[in-house]
Design a protein around this motif. Structure first.
Motif, PDB file in Angstrom:
ATOM      1  N   LEU A 278       0.843  -1.191   0.000  1.00 13.39           N
ATOM      2  CA  LEU A 278       0.000   0.000   0.000  1.00 13.39           C
ATOM      3  C   LEU A 278       0.882   1.246   0.000  1.00 13.39           C
ATOM      4  O   LEU A 278       2.014   1.226   0.495  1.00 13.39           O
ATOM      5  N   SER A 279       0.350   2.311  -0.528  1.00 14.41           N
ATOM      6  CA  SER A 279       1.074   3.580  -0.535  1.00 14.41           C
ATOM      7  C   SER A 279       1.526   3.948   0.878  1.00 14.41           C
ATOM      8  O   SER A 279       0.784   3.785   1.851  1.00 14.41           O
ATOM      9  N   THR A 280       2.732   4.442   0.957  1.00 18.36           N
ATOM     10  CA  THR A 280       3.241   4.878   2.257  1.00 18.36           C
ATOM     11  C   THR A 280       2.752   6.269   2.631  1.00 18.36           C
ATOM     12  O   THR A 280       2.952   6.724   3.753  1.00 18.36           O
ATOM     13  N   GLY A 281       2.136   6.954   1.661  1.00 19.77           N
ATOM     14  CA  GLY A 281       1.646   8.302   1.914  1.00 19.77           C
ATOM     15  C   GLY A 281       0.462   8.311   2.867  1.00 19.77           C
ATOM     16  O   GLY A 281      -0.285   7.336   2.983  1.00 19.77           O
ATOM     17  N   ARG A 282       0.295   9.406   3.553  1.00 21.16           N
ATOM     18  CA  ARG A 282      -0.834   9.559   4.460  1.00 21.16           C
ATOM     19  C   ARG A 282      -2.101   9.805   3.644  1.00 21.16           C
ATOM     20  O   ARG A 282      -2.064  10.398   2.563  1.00 21.16           O
ATOM     21  N   ALA A 283      -3.223   9.342   4.168  1.00 24.01           N
ATOM     22  CA  ALA A 283      -4.513   9.598   3.524  1.00 24.01           C
ATOM     23  C   ALA A 283      -4.845  11.081   3.677  1.00 24.01           C
ATOM     24  O   ALA A 283      -4.813  11.620   4.786  1.00 24.01           O
ATOM     25  N   LYS A 284      -5.139  11.737   2.565  1.00 20.28           N
ATOM     26  CA  LYS A 284      -5.403  13.174   2.595  1.00 20.28           C
ATOM     27  C   LYS A 284      -6.856  13.444   2.238  1.00 20.28           C
ATOM     28  O   LYS A 284      -7.403  12.861   1.300  1.00 20.28           O
ATOM     29  N   ALA A 285      -7.468  14.334   2.986  1.00 22.36           N
ATOM     30  CA  ALA A 285      -8.835  14.745   2.678  1.00 22.36           C
ATOM     31  C   ALA A 285      -8.839  15.521   1.364  1.00 22.36           C
ATOM     32  O   ALA A 285      -7.939  16.309   1.086  1.00 22.36           O
ATOM     33  N   GLY A 286      -9.847  15.280   0.567  1.00 23.30           N
ATOM     34  CA  GLY A 286      -9.931  15.976  -0.710  1.00 23.30           C
ATOM     35  C   GLY A 286     -11.140  15.528  -1.495  1.00 23.30           C
ATOM     36  O   GLY A 286     -12.086  14.954  -0.938  1.00 23.30           O
ATOM     37  N   LYS A 287     -11.109  15.760  -2.794  1.00 21.93           N
ATOM     38  CA  LYS A 287     -12.245  15.463  -3.649  1.00 21.93           C
ATOM     39  C   LYS A 287     -12.134  14.097  -4.329  1.00 21.93           C
ATOM     40  O   LYS A 287     -12.996  13.724  -5.118  1.00 21.93           O
ATOM     41  N   GLY A 288     -11.090  13.335  -4.037  1.00 22.51           N
ATOM     42  CA  GLY A 288     -10.916  12.038  -4.666  1.00 22.51           C
ATOM     43  C   GLY A 288     -11.813  10.980  -4.066  1.00 22.51           C
ATOM     44  O   GLY A 288     -12.571  11.231  -3.124  1.00 22.51           O
TER      45      GLY A 288
ATOM     46  N   LEU B 166     -10.994   8.308  -2.264  1.00 20.70           N
ATOM     47  CA  LEU B 166     -10.540   7.649  -1.044  1.00 20.70           C
ATOM     48  C   LEU B 166     -11.362   8.090   0.156  1.00 20.70           C
ATOM     49  O   LEU B 166     -11.511   9.285   0.420  1.00 20.70           O
ATOM     50  N   ALA B 167     -11.879   7.097   0.909  1.00 20.45           N
ATOM     51  CA  ALA B 167     -12.629   7.387   2.133  1.00 20.45           C
ATOM     52  C   ALA B 167     -11.837   6.989   3.375  1.00 20.45           C
ATOM     53  O   ALA B 167     -11.731   7.765   4.328  1.00 20.45           O
ATOM     54  N   LEU B 168     -11.284   5.764   3.367  1.00 20.72           N
ATOM     55  CA  LEU B 168     -10.518   5.258   4.503  1.00 20.72           C
ATOM     56  C   LEU B 168      -9.306   4.499   3.994  1.00 20.72           C
ATOM     57  O   LEU B 168      -9.319   3.940   2.889  1.00 20.72           O
ATOM     58  N   ARG B 169      -8.271   4.430   4.830  1.00 25.35           N
ATOM     59  CA  ARG B 169      -7.097   3.623   4.499  1.00 25.35           C
ATOM     60  C   ARG B 169      -6.656   2.870   5.744  1.00 25.35           C
ATOM     61  O   ARG B 169      -6.548   3.460   6.825  1.00 25.35           O
ATOM     62  N   VAL B 170      -6.410   1.580   5.592  1.00 23.17           N
ATOM     63  CA  VAL B 170      -5.862   0.752   6.663  1.00 23.17           C
ATOM     64  C   VAL B 170      -4.573   0.121   6.150  1.00 23.17           C
ATOM     65  O   VAL B 170      -4.591  -0.623   5.165  1.00 23.17           O
ATOM     66  N   ARG B 171      -3.455   0.443   6.812  1.00 20.12           N
ATOM     67  CA  ARG B 171      -2.156  -0.084   6.404  1.00 20.12           C
ATOM     68  C   ARG B 171      -1.601  -0.959   7.517  1.00 20.12           C
ATOM     69  O   ARG B 171      -1.641  -0.585   8.690  1.00 20.12           O
ATOM     70  N   PHE B 172      -1.113  -2.149   7.124  1.00 16.66           N
ATOM     71  CA  PHE B 172      -0.542  -3.070   8.087  1.00 16.66           C
ATOM     72  C   PHE B 172       0.966  -2.852   8.205  1.00 16.66           C
ATOM     73  O   PHE B 172       1.592  -2.214   7.347  1.00 16.66           O
TER      74      PHE B 172
END
Length: 287
Positions: free
Chosen positions: A85-95, A97-103
């Motif tokens: 999974l992307s190492t980037g933080r989940a960013k609020a925006g218009k895309g 993406l709603a939630l991200r869970v990284r192990f």
């Protein structure tokens, strides 16, 4: 919209891929999607993912210490697994993406929602029944013991037509627009037949059709990656979404009744004695 078979397949897929992994971080990108604040989403951090299951159309992910992440994917939601999974933080925006869970090992999943409706919902709870929609679910049509007599008892004297009753989650859990069309076609019943006035034979046909249609869809989805479930669903449907095509049983043209935000499909020969149903949206436009 993902229905019982797709959510079941997603649960099995996530259970197989994620069980035993430890959450590194859980983040929200669309704040309106998260419907709870206590426990917070980041309470999942450091907990082991213990498995995935389903309640109706709700995806229930369990974590160490008795916490659950419950998801309702609504019409445009989906779960996208990544081995890295992307190492980037989940960013609020218009895309999407709603939630991200990284192990901790780098794998994980994004919960996304396409379209403008934004009805996807997520809850962090100590028991799935804390979610109001889960608590009010009717019986699962694939549950042991749900036989024709049980279905008949649910429908007896109930107001409304078969289409609306079958898709009411407080009556029957997990059946939506697509598989109700498929089951009604298989059972040779009109979507507008009064639900509370079925004969014993009709109840038996409807029960068998529901079980067969749903089990077949679950079996076809088994073992598929999350990315392949939508196309598998579409390819397996015989009448839903196939307006204008020939009925695979009798060859008549599949017809549609359209509403404000959705539609149903049916075969006149198989289901309504050869008589086309009025398309109410078109009728209003012609007035």
């Amino acid at each position: 919209m993902p229905e019982l078979p797709e959510v079941e397949a997603l649960a099995r897929f996530l259970d197989d891929r994620g069980r035993g992994r430890v959450v590194e971080r859980a983040e929200v990108a669309t704040f309106s999607a998260l419907k709870t604040y206590d426990p917070p989403l980041d309470a999942l951090q450091g907990r082991t993912f213990e498995g995935a299951g389903r309640r109706g159309k709700y995806l229930c992910l369990s974590f160490e210490g008795g916490l659950y992440l419950v998801l309702h994917l609504a019409r445009g939601g989906w779960v996208q697994w990544r081995d890295q999974l992307s190492t980037g933080r989940a960013k609020a925006g218009k895309g999407p993406l709603a939630l991200r869970v990284r192990f901790e090992d780098g794998a994980g999943f994004d919960v996304t929602e396409m379209g403008t409706e934004k009805r996807l919902a997520a809850w962090v709870v100590r028991a799935p029944e804390e979610v109001e929609g889960v608590a009010r679910l009717g019986p699962d049509p694939l549950a042991p013991g749900f036989d024709a007599a049980a279905l008949g008892a649910l429908l007896a004297g109930r107001p409304g037509n078969l289409k609306s009753v079958l898709t009411d989650q407080s009556v029957l859990a997990g059946v939506g627009n697509a598989y109700s069309d498929e089951a009604l076609h298989t059972a040779r019943l009109s979507p507008f037949k009064p639900a509370g006035k079925l004969s014993e034979d009709e109840v038996g046909r409807l029960h068998q059709a529901l079980v067969d249609v749903l089990r077949d869809a679950v079996d076809r989805s088994a073992g598929l990656p999350a990315s392949g479930l939508k196309s598998e669903k579409k390819s397996g449907l015989r009448v839903h979404g196939r307006t204008g095509e020939p009925c695979p049983v009798c060859g008549d043209t599949i017809r549609q009744v359209a509403f404000a935000t959705k539609s149903l499909q049916y075969c006149p020969t198989c289901q309504t004695g050869g008589k086309p149903l009025a398309d109410r949206r078109l009728s209003r436009l012609l007035k």
